[in-house]
Write an enzyme that holds these catalytic residues in place. Sequence first.
Site, PDB file in Angstrom:
ATOM      1  CE1 TYR A 138      18.984  31.688 -15.870  1.00  0.00           C
ATOM      2  CE2 TYR A 138      19.584  29.620 -16.917  1.00  0.00           C
ATOM      3  CZ  TYR A 138      19.354  30.359 -15.773  1.00  0.00           C
ATOM      4  OH  TYR A 138      19.503  29.783 -14.540  1.00  0.00           O
TER       5      TYR A 138
ATOM      6  CG  ASP B 158      25.885  30.475 -22.530  1.00  0.00           C
ATOM      7  OD1 ASP B 158      26.075  29.245 -22.654  1.00  0.00           O
ATOM      8  OD2 ASP B 158      25.268  30.982 -21.576  1.00  0.00           O
TER       9      ASP B 158
ATOM     10  CE  LYS C 292      20.604  23.745 -21.154  1.00  0.00           C
ATOM     11  NZ  LYS C 292      19.525  23.499 -20.224  1.00  0.00           N
TER      12      LYS C 292
END
Length: 438
Positions: free
Chosen positions: A153, A248, A276
């Site tokens: 994702y 990523d 995050k």
Amino acid sequence: MTATETGVKSSTRNSERLFAEALELLPGGVDSPARAFKAVGGTPRFIESGRGAFITDVDGRQYVDYVLSFGPHILGHAPDEVVDAIRAVAARGVSFGAPVEGELVLARDIRAAMPSMEMVRFVNSGTEAVMSALRLARAFTGRDVVVKFEGHYHGHADQMLARAGSGVATLGLPDSPGVPASAAAHTITVPFNDLDAVTRLFRTRGDQIAAVILEGVSGNMGVVPSMPGFVRELRALTERAGALLIMDEVMTGFRAHHGGAQALLGVTPDLTTLGKVIGGGLPVGAYGGRRDIMSLVAPAGPVYQAGTMSGNPLTMAAGHAVLAALREPGRWDRIAATTATLAEGLRESATRAGIAVQVPQVGTMLSVFFSPTPVVDLASATRSATESFKKFFHAMLDDGIYLPPSPFESWFVSEAHDAAVIERTLRAADRAFATARM
Ligand code: PLP
């Protein structure tokens, strides 16, 4: 906000009622699908507060939290370092639309942990970081094709909603309506850990590929590590073809390893995306990498990308507080050791209950698959028993343990998860695995 501040009597304020109203006000009652309990059924809890390893819902129930805002709170909820930093900045003004020194401080923190990030651009979400990195990769190479892996994702940009993980996998969506075929036309999706498939692709279309993007350790179909040598081979393939390797690390940055999956795997990507943890729990994203590539970003170069709130002082200060803490000797290692203890305890607990599980754990991330065989890709992840996970999830929730509400999300551990918290979790797991067997 407390019950008194909202003006609603606590006796009438509970998760059931709030969710019923939320369904009228917000699509699906939430602002991000992964929160909605769709995969496990039941009513999402409305959270009132968090401190350390614990969250408390509006119903007054306390839980040990393994969601941690889907990863950011690696020091636990509301750690003093972060709260103090946010307070100090808030009192001086939270954003200016002008440079602040905090941007340099956080960029230095990131580069110290990830030397491949010679230059950094801050944005406001992981989605934005990925979108921007892909634009940059295309501009740098003059090519259009991007290769991604099934179950990984990379946020909700049109071009990345192809065989994606996280909420897309949880809801079983192949892709999203509203994404024009042209937007996804340049995205090629390959099974994760399938080196032959990537090699074949490079043989036929290598000269059209701008970049390969991946999670070095996938965390969005549950935790699925890359096979030994897989990412190093991708590095070699991309280099030979003149394509870029984008890691990523929105989830894995400061979680799979202090230096991210790239440090764990010994690979130097051309570009990295982050989010995050680096925002200390506030909205954040960042992309960065090789100086010659990053020098194309406006205003240094012609690749346009901008943001009103990018690099805002509040986020920069919160992120710095976390990264400075994680640099102190032993702190990150202790969180990873706690995570390993939890993973081992879960394996033993499942074995005692006679249940076959896989508990992959990398750094401060882990997940539980109800599967007798190892999970290596999206196909094997989705073959795991989701009904058993559902029962396990609710048994844990009833016992005061708040897990990600999907088998396709990573659990996250924080510094505040001490031995007593792990012990309490494992006692609950003993009971929950027995329920999952039924
Ligand atoms: N990339 C990865 C690997 C992620 O895990 C996520 C979010 O979970 C994203 C990108 C998107 O980040 P955001 O939700 O901040 O847009």
